[in-house]
Design an enzyme around this catalytic site. Structure first.
Site, short mmCIF file in Angstrom:
data_model
loop_
_atom_site.label_atom_id
_atom_site.label_comp_id
_atom_site.label_asym_id
_atom_site.label_seq_id
_atom_site.Cartn_x
_atom_site.Cartn_y
_atom_site.Cartn_z
N TRP A 1 -0.88 1.09 -5.92
CA TRP A 1 -1.48 1.83 -4.54
C TRP A 1 -1.91 3.13 -4.71
O TRP A 1 -2.92 3.57 -4.18
CB TRP A 1 -0.13 1.51 -3.66
CG TRP A 1 -0.12 0.21 -3.14
CD1 TRP A 1 1.06 -0.49 -3.28
CD2 TRP A 1 -1.09 -0.83 -2.72
NE1 TRP A 1 0.98 -1.75 -2.89
CE2 TRP A 1 -0.16 -1.89 -2.35
CE3 TRP A 1 -2.18 -0.57 -1.87
CZ2 TRP A 1 -0.98 -3.18 -1.78
CZ3 TRP A 1 -2.95 -1.62 -1.30
CH2 TRP A 1 -2.14 -2.92 -1.12
N ASP B 1 2.47 8.60 0.70
CA ASP B 1 2.68 7.22 0.91
C ASP B 1 4.03 6.78 1.10
O ASP B 1 4.43 6.47 -0.09
CB ASP B 1 1.59 6.37 0.22
CG ASP B 1 1.62 4.77 0.76
OD1 ASP B 1 2.23 4.54 1.29
OD2 ASP B 1 0.68 4.22 0.04
N LYS C 1 7.04 -3.23 6.41
CA LYS C 1 8.20 -3.44 5.78
C LYS C 1 9.77 -2.99 6.10
O LYS C 1 10.16 -4.11 6.08
CB LYS C 1 8.01 -2.07 4.39
CG LYS C 1 6.82 -2.01 3.99
CD LYS C 1 6.06 -3.31 3.05
CE LYS C 1 4.75 -3.06 2.64
NZ LYS C 1 4.16 -3.97 1.74
#
Length: 394
Positions: free
Chosen positions: A114, A194, A219
């Protein structure tokens, strides 16, 4: 209701049964309005009050200081790969209007898939050059390897790499922690983090020192479709003024200033994901907040890493991440031997444990232990792993 599977998927991920049951009522009647949450106006007094309460739940449980604003938007973490670049470059342009694009630098720390994608998006958008301040595979880079730029537009890291199972430690004494001590201590730092796959699972170290923290909700918090952004006030800038000085124009719905000025209601937000996120965080508050989940998540991760080590010693499993650098949320490993991975997954499915297959880009096994996964469900996985070790040890 039929018995539900245990969802170890990395996202969209498990949500608490009690929240889902409550949400079904809200689909028909949101807070006594007689209108379902998926139908109600986002301008209604009931919904605007709900959004304000959601902000309060986050601010209280994470100790977000008044120097930072909490925004709700769409586009997921990937949308923020673009938004943070454009907003932070606009801020930098206003601070340093005479720098060329080649002189304007963005620091990225690459620890997995990511953060690598985020850096690639920064290069694609232009407006400044990307400096890889540190990079490693299957671990957090050593502190000695970090090379920060003198005055970057942003310093970007991904706190938890969902695909790779690597996570920065929140213990400042750990070699796997973020090296805040290497950065200037007497200025507003442009740190962007992030936190998509670990948000609300434990405290955020030095939250006040961050310029931007963002997280996709799917999540630990709610369904896909909601993104939470915590922005320091000095990063809410006039992007149109920056564009007149040569910055890349920022789409209006991506402007942090626009979102802040409209209380996250500039356009129609993701009403249902916001509603479910509010229910999740009310439940979190009742249980004891982030402190409760930190203790629970530590226990869950310790149990799985312990049985993983047993499997490694017997030659059945192989961890993918350096010890001490592994994620609490996404534990990744390989099952050794021809056909062994498929056998492991089939056996898990037979016991009602699903979505353990690793990301398609790296393969293997990935057990995601988000907040909604209970200790009892984790114990079930541990028991199965131990049984698999015994059955496959010569």
């Amino acid at each position: 209701m039929a018995k539900r599977a245990v969802n170890f998927g990395a996202g969209p991920s498990a949500l608490p049964d009690s929240v889902l049951q409550e949400a079904t009522q809200g689909l028909l009647d949101f807070q006594g309005t007689g209108i379902g949450i998926a139908e109600i106006s986002h301008r209604s007094k009931e919904f605007t009050a709900f959004v304000a309460n959601l902000e309060s739940l986050i601010r209280t449980q994470l100790d977000v200081p008044p120097t930072h604003q909490i925004l709700f938007t769409q586009g997921g973490g990937t949308g923020q790969f673009s938004a943070v670049v454009l907003n932070m470059l606009a801020r930098h342009r206003l601070l340093h209007p005479n720098l060329t694009d080649d002189e304007r630098v963005m620091d990225y720390i690459i620890t997995g898939s990511w953060s690598k994608k985020a850096a690639a998006e920064a290069r694609r958008l232009g407006g400044g050059k990307v400096n890889v301040a540190a990079q490693s595979t299957h671990s957090i880079p050593s502190h000695e390897s970090f090379k920060f730029s003198p005055d970057p537009a942003l310093i970007y890291y991904c706190e938890n790499e969902t695909v790779d199972g690597v996570q920065f430690s929140h213990d400042p004494s750990s070699p796997a922690s973020f090296p805040f001590h290497l950065l200037p201590q007497d200025t507003l730092l442009p740190i962007v983090a992030d936190y998509s796959s670990s948000f609300m699972s434990r405290k955020i170290p030095r939250l006040a020192d961050h310029a931007v923290i963002f997280a996709g909700a799917q999540k630990n918090i709610g369904p896909a479709g909601l993104t939470i952004v915590i922005v320091r006030q000095d990063c809410l800038v006039d992007v149109d003024a920056a564009a007149k000085l040569g910055a890349v124009p920022v789409p209006i719905s991506m402007s942090f200033q626009t979102l802040a000025d409209s209380d996250s209601l500039y356009n129609t937000p993701s009403t249902l994901p916001i509603y479910i996120a509010g229910l999740v965080l009310e439940r979190s508050r009742e249980l004891g907040g982030v402190q409760y989940f930190e203790e629970l998540n530590r226990k869950k991760a310790d149990k799985v890493y312990s049985v993983l080590k047993e499997g490694e010693q017997k030659g059945v499993f192989r961890g993918k991440v350096k010890e001490g650098h592994g994620s609490w949320m996404n534990i990744t490993f390989d099952v050794l031997g021809d056909g062994a991975e498929a056998k492991f997954l089939t056996g898990a499915e037979a016991k009602g444990m699903k979505a353990l297959k690793g990301h398609r880009s790296v393969g293997g096994i990935r057990a995601s232990l988000y907040n909604a996964i209970t200790e009892e469900q984790t114990d079930g996985l541990v028991t199965y792993m131990r049984e698999f070790i015994a059955a496959n040890t010569q």
